[in-house]
Design a protein around this motif. Structure first.
Motif, short mmCIF file in Angstrom:
data_model
loop_
_atom_site.label_atom_id
_atom_site.label_comp_id
_atom_site.label_asym_id
_atom_site.label_seq_id
_atom_site.Cartn_x
_atom_site.Cartn_y
_atom_site.Cartn_z
N UNK A 1 0.85 -1.19 0.00
CA UNK A 1 0.00 0.00 0.00
C UNK A 1 0.89 1.24 0.00
N UNK A 2 0.67 2.11 -0.95
CA UNK A 2 1.51 3.30 -1.10
C UNK A 2 0.65 4.55 -1.30
N UNK A 3 1.31 5.69 -1.18
CA UNK A 3 0.69 6.98 -1.52
C UNK A 3 1.16 7.35 -2.92
N UNK A 4 0.22 7.46 -3.83
CA UNK A 4 0.53 7.76 -5.22
C UNK A 4 0.12 9.20 -5.55
N UNK A 5 1.03 9.94 -6.17
CA UNK A 5 0.67 11.24 -6.73
C UNK A 5 0.27 10.99 -8.18
N UNK A 6 -1.01 11.21 -8.48
CA UNK A 6 -1.52 10.89 -9.81
C UNK A 6 -1.96 12.17 -10.53
N UNK A 7 -1.84 12.13 -11.82
CA UNK A 7 -2.25 13.26 -12.66
C UNK A 7 -3.50 12.87 -13.45
N UNK A 8 -4.55 13.68 -13.32
CA UNK A 8 -5.71 13.55 -14.19
C UNK A 8 -5.40 14.39 -15.43
N UNK A 9 -5.16 13.73 -16.55
CA UNK A 9 -4.71 14.42 -17.75
C UNK A 9 -5.87 14.74 -18.67
N UNK A 10 -5.58 15.49 -19.72
CA UNK A 10 -6.57 15.84 -20.73
C UNK A 10 -7.17 14.59 -21.34
N UNK A 11 -6.37 13.56 -21.51
CA UNK A 11 -6.83 12.32 -22.15
C UNK A 11 -7.75 11.53 -21.22
N UNK A 12 -7.62 11.71 -19.92
CA UNK A 12 -8.59 11.13 -19.00
C UNK A 12 -9.93 11.84 -19.11
N UNK A 13 -9.88 13.16 -19.25
CA UNK A 13 -11.10 13.97 -19.29
C UNK A 13 -11.86 13.79 -20.60
N UNK A 14 -11.14 13.52 -21.69
CA UNK A 14 -11.81 13.34 -22.98
C UNK A 14 -12.18 11.89 -23.25
N UNK A 15 -11.85 11.00 -22.32
CA UNK A 15 -12.24 9.60 -22.46
C UNK A 15 -11.33 8.76 -23.32
N UNK A 16 -10.16 9.29 -23.70
CA UNK A 16 -9.24 8.51 -24.52
C UNK A 16 -8.59 7.39 -23.73
N UNK A 17 -8.42 7.58 -22.43
CA UNK A 17 -7.89 6.53 -21.58
C UNK A 17 -8.37 6.75 -20.16
N UNK A 18 -8.59 5.66 -19.44
CA UNK A 18 -8.99 5.75 -18.04
C UNK A 18 -7.81 5.49 -17.11
N UNK A 19 -6.69 5.07 -17.69
CA UNK A 19 -5.51 4.82 -16.87
C UNK A 19 -4.94 6.14 -16.38
N UNK A 20 -4.69 6.24 -15.08
CA UNK A 20 -4.20 7.47 -14.47
C UNK A 20 -2.69 7.46 -14.35
N UNK A 21 -2.09 8.59 -14.68
CA UNK A 21 -0.64 8.70 -14.67
C UNK A 21 -0.12 8.90 -13.25
N UNK A 22 0.85 8.09 -12.84
CA UNK A 22 1.51 8.24 -11.54
C UNK A 22 2.83 8.96 -11.77
N UNK A 23 2.99 10.11 -11.14
CA UNK A 23 4.22 10.87 -11.30
C UNK A 23 5.15 10.74 -10.11
N UNK A 24 4.64 10.24 -8.99
CA UNK A 24 5.48 10.06 -7.81
C UNK A 24 4.85 9.02 -6.90
N UNK A 25 5.69 8.22 -6.24
CA UNK A 25 5.23 7.22 -5.29
C UNK A 25 5.91 7.49 -3.95
N UNK A 26 5.10 7.61 -2.90
CA UNK A 26 5.62 7.94 -1.58
C UNK A 26 5.30 6.83 -0.59
N UNK A 27 6.13 6.64 0.40
CA UNK A 27 5.84 5.61 1.41
C UNK A 27 4.64 6.01 2.25
N UNK A 28 3.89 5.05 2.70
CA UNK A 28 2.67 5.32 3.46
C UNK A 28 2.97 5.91 4.83
N UNK A 29 4.11 5.54 5.42
CA UNK A 29 4.37 5.92 6.80
C UNK A 29 5.03 7.28 6.95
#
Length: 588
Positions: free
Chosen positions: A509-537
């Motif tokens: 289990x991690x803390x993910x910094x994700x970006x909702x991109x233009x392509x998510x908003x227009x429906x081209x892809x539902x996969x969310x971009x992870x730009x950084x992964x941080x430890x939970x603790x």
């Protein structure tokens, strides 16, 4: 000035005018601006074949009939005019018999209608007003232009919304300016919209096929410059997510993109220009602190005004804000009609600045709990956000558990060793479009797709660049190089299987910094971009939201989708991990 949500007028130092309807004399000339095409009915927004004639008088006492009957290739109207004798009375005598509409009549013969008396249906009377602001109305998805929306104020300080259908914009727009004073003869009273309203009256002033707009010069009537509808934290909180009226905010700035205001604060122009977003933390008097998102034109206006102030601006007024709650926190966001004012721009900001200068202890206090942090949301929040009509590109923090690593497709791409842009193959070398080099050193970068879940939902995340290394603890380039060293007989085009370092993260289990991109908003892809992964603790680690995000060429690979087909067998200490058990947790 107060934060109690009551309407406040700025720029109006005159006494209150009588509310009766009367025709005020105008000593200046009438400068007709034009009419839209004429039809036999008062239907709005339909194409018409006949052209209206606008009657105007020149200095010699003659009357000119300006006929907007043709357009040049650029779309501008070519006016043909002819001079006829006139007795100086603007009546029907100067209009050809083929004209079904009415010419402008003398002001003393026309009833002046106050905004409060506008009803549904056609009106033959005359409106007199100041044009506060205007903006384009477009379809959120198709971007098709509906028309031009306006904010108008009359002599009684009543603010009403106006609308010009798209087919008539070219007739009026060249002659319109914010702050100008006009008269409008004949119009249609349409029902005001219920969603995202910017004015209180039930009706909208719609320019009909017979409408004639004229500049009102040297008017004996004083028109207020503006009128605001202020809300404080409590009112915005109560209206959150209702998509109702859009209210205004005035207060002081606490943070700009996470930076505390100081004489050394310099905005990152390039970042604001590319993201078209500014995040402010704002406060009215000693009330709760709110996040304010400025998007697109509002972000650009803030940047220019803040720079013009030399970085010293402290008070901000933003109109027509939409309150939304995301991740449990209240935020107010700018909309298309939003306007931005700072410090001494208008009376309301000047009054607030006076208060602030006498209450510096309150205004300058920055509490620890408002230091900028990425919005923490659930997977369900993210999926819901992508469906919102007014959603923008944004970064969020999401806590999730890894359930699987997708196999059967490439989990990395070959990028430029300098800028990480996806490399392209030349005749004999690798090339970089961004750097312009024809011979570069290719370096493997993460482009791995993982499945994640939380208490209620599941989603697909894509690890980009350093995010993969932060999760697995290994560089993509090292993993690819090690694989080919152990398998020297394989060609360079061989699909390298998902490495053990990624497989071992299943169940974490991690803390993910994700970006909702233009392509998510227009429906081209539902996969969310992870730009950084941080430890939970370690919740105090500040995340670089931008990070080393891959450039568009690598993003294009993501947009085309990563194959979700059957997973291939991946060697794991002699075992074979099958994809049929996607949520099996792995320790270590």
């Amino acid at each position: 000035m107060s934060s109690n949500g009551k309407s406040t007028r700025s720029g109006d130092s005159t006494s209150e005018k009588p509310k009766g309807v009367q025709a005020e004399p105008c000593s200046g000339p009438i400068n007709p601006i034009g009419t839209a095409c004429i039809s036999s009915s008062l239907s709005i927004g339909e194409p018409h074949s006949k052209q209206a004639k606008v009657v105007a008088s020149d200095s010699s006492g003659q009357t000119k009939l300006i006929v907007p009957n043709s357009k040049n290739p650029r779309g501008t109207t070519i006016h043909r005019s002819k001079t006829v004798l006139s007795s100086g009375v603007r009546g029907k005598a100067g209009v050809s018999s083929g004209f079904r509409g009415k010419a402008i009549v003398s002001a003393k013969d026309t009833e002046v209608v106050a905004f409060k008396d506008v009803k549904y249906g056609p009106h033959e009377g005359e409106l007199r007003f100041r044009l506060i602001h205007f903006w384009e109305s477009r379809n959120v998805e198709t971007k098709v232009l509906f028309g031009l929306e306006m904010l108008l104020i009359d002599q009684e300080a009543t603010v009403i919304q106006g609308f010009i259908p798209s087919g008539r914009i070219d007739t009026y727009l060249p002659h319109m300016k914010s702050g100008g004073i006009y008269r409008l003869n004949t119009f249609f009273g349409s029902n005001n919209k219920t969603l995202y309203r910017v004015a209180e009256p039930r009706f909208t002033i719609t320019f009909s096929s017979t409408s004639v707009l004229s500049e009102l010069e040297d008017s004996a009537v004083s028109f207020p410059e503006d009128r605001f509808r202020f809300h404080g934290y409590e009112e915005f909180d109560a209206a959150c997510d209702l998509r109702g009226d859009l209210y205004d905010f005035v207060g002081h700035i606490k943070l700009v993109n996470g930076q505390v205001l100081s004489d050394r604060l310099v905005l990152d122009d390039a970042k604001i220009a590319s993201s078209r977003q500014v995040l402010l933390h704002v406060q009215t008097h000693d009330g709760p602190v709110m996040k304010m998102y400025l998007w697109d034109q509002a972000a650009s206006d803030f940047r220019e005004k803040f720079k013009a102030s030399g970085g010293t601006a402290r008070v901000i007024l933003v109109t027509t804000l939409n309150p939304k709650r995301f991740g449990g926190a209240l935020a107010i966001s700018s909309m298309t009609p939003s306007r931005v004012f700072l410090d001494t721009d208008v009376q309301a900001t000047r009054e607030y600045l006076t208060w602030m200068n006498t209450n510096l202890a309150v205004a300058n206090r920055v509490d620890a709990d408002i230091v900028t942090k990425t919005e923490t949301v659930t997977i369900g929040d993210l999926l819901s956000y992508m469906k919102q009509e007014d959603a923008k590109v944004a970064w969020f923090e999401c806590i999730a558990t890894i359930s699987d690593v997708v196999h059967g497709s490439s989990w990395y791409y070959i990028g430029c060793g300098g800028c990480h842009t996806k490399a392209t193959k030349g005749p004999t070398t690798l090339m970089c479009k961004k750097c312009g080099k024809t011979d570069i050193v290719g370096v493997a970068q993460y482009l791995a797709k993982i499945s994640v879940y939380d208490h209620d939902d599941e989603a697909s995340f894509v690890l980009l660049g350093d995010a993969g290394r932060e999760l697995s603890g290994k560089k993509a380039s090292d993993l690819v190089e090690s694989y080919f060293e152990a398998n020297e007989s394989l060609g360079g085009d061989h699909l390298v299987p998902v490495p053990q370092a990624l497989i071992d993260t299943i169940g974490e289990t991690r803390r993910f910094i994700v970006k909702v991109s233009t392509h998510n908003l227009t429906g081209k892809t539902r996969a969310l971009t992870v730009t950084k992964v941080l430890p939970l603790e370690d919740p105090e680690v500040e995340a670089d939201l931008e990070g080393d995000v891959i450039v568009p060429e690598a993003q294009e690979t993501l947009e085309k989708g990563i194959d979700d087909g059957p997973s291939t067998c991946v060697k794991r200490a002699g075992d074979c991990v099958e994809a049929e058990d996607p949520k099996r947790s792995r320790s270590g």
